[in-house]
Motif scaffolding. Structure first.
Motif, PDB file in Angstrom:
ATOM      1  N   ASP A  30       0.815  -1.215   0.000  1.00  0.00           N
ATOM      2  CA  ASP A  30       0.000   0.000   0.000  1.00  0.00           C
ATOM      3  C   ASP A  30       0.849   1.266   0.000  1.00  0.00           C
ATOM      4  O   ASP A  30       0.331   2.381   0.011  1.00  0.00           O
ATOM      5  N   GLY A  31       2.179   1.107  -0.006  1.00  0.00           N
ATOM      6  CA  GLY A  31       3.073   2.250  -0.015  1.00  0.00           C
ATOM      7  C   GLY A  31       3.367   2.820   1.360  1.00  0.00           C
ATOM      8  O   GLY A  31       4.141   3.752   1.498  1.00  0.00           O
ATOM      9  N   LYS A  32       2.750   2.261   2.392  1.00  0.00           N
ATOM     10  CA  LYS A  32       2.973   2.738   3.761  1.00  0.00           C
ATOM     11  C   LYS A  32       4.093   1.927   4.401  1.00  0.00           C
ATOM     12  O   LYS A  32       4.305   0.765   4.047  1.00  0.00           O
ATOM     13  N   PRO A  33       4.804   2.528   5.366  1.00  0.00           N
ATOM     14  CA  PRO A  33       5.865   1.770   6.042  1.00  0.00           C
ATOM     15  C   PRO A  33       5.298   0.539   6.757  1.00  0.00           C
ATOM     16  O   PRO A  33       4.213   0.593   7.327  1.00  0.00           O
ATOM     17  N   LEU A  34       6.038  -0.556   6.672  1.00  0.00           N
ATOM     18  CA  LEU A  34       5.633  -1.772   7.376  1.00  0.00           C
ATOM     19  C   LEU A  34       5.778  -1.540   8.881  1.00  0.00           C
ATOM     20  O   LEU A  34       6.683  -0.824   9.316  1.00  0.00           O
ATOM     21  N   PRO A  35       4.898  -2.145   9.669  1.00  0.00           N
ATOM     22  CA  PRO A  35       4.972  -1.911  11.121  1.00  0.00           C
ATOM     23  C   PRO A  35       6.226  -2.517  11.727  1.00  0.00           C
ATOM     24  O   PRO A  35       6.754  -3.511  11.248  1.00  0.00           O
TER      25      PRO A  35
END
Length: 184
Positions: A30-35
């Motif tokens: 999704d283009g968001k940083p992985l947790p």
């Protein structure tokens, strides 16, 4: 002496310039940083609970609702359900024995009225989880309910880092236990 100090300073500066920059965060599809895994040590319990209490009370103050106090019985009910959600491997409001939030707070000896419960399965911190709860109408309504005075807050963290959060709010009632949304 001055020359050697100067040379050491230059060498240190040169080594700093050669140091590798921190790796950029890995991004998910999704283009968001992985947790990142948020580890809670056993000695962190009070710190985490009071950080959540303070954050919720700040939100409640801004909305005109009275402050909450930590309640040991509600916290016990929350802790039991956090572990049970992990065993069931699903975040939901019913226990593996069919118990409801009302059943659990009664079993824990809380004699007030249950206002509501918020649950989560995540790798996020308590404050990130609170942020997610505040974005959802149903959990925001529970957190900001002006009748709430007592808070129970607990979690269970699995070895892989997954955290099962449970927040229970209640309202002391001297006349005995009444279920939430009961007719007056």
């Amino acid at each position: 002496m001055k020359c050697s100090t100067f040379l050491l300073g230059i060498a240190g500066f040169a080594l700093t310039a050669c140091a590798t920059a921190p790796a950029p965060p890995q991004l998910g599809p999704d283009g968001k940083p992985l947790p990142k895994v948020y580890r809670i040590r056993s000695g962190d319990t009070a710190r985490v609970q009071f950080r959540m209490l303070d954050a919720i009370n700040a939100l409640r103050q801004a909305s005109g609702a009275p402050a909450l106090e930590l309640n040991a019985r509600l916290t016990a009910a929350a802790a039991t359900h956090s572990r049970d959600m992990s065993v069931q491997n699903r975040p939901w409001h019913f226990g593996s024995d069919g118990s409801s939030p009302i059943d659990r707070v009664q079993r824990a000896g809380y004699t007030g009225r249950l206002v509501g419960e918020a649950i989560s399965e995540t790798y996020e911190t308590e404050l990130e989880t609170l942020g997610a709860w505040m974005e959802a109408n149903n959990t925001r309504t529970v957190i900001l309910d002006p009748s709430a005075r007592d808070m129970g807050f607990a979690w269970f963290q699995e070895s892989n880092g997954k955290i099962w959060w449970n927040l229970v709010l209640g309202s002391p009632d001297e006349s005995g236990f009444t279920p939430m949304n009961a007719p007056s």
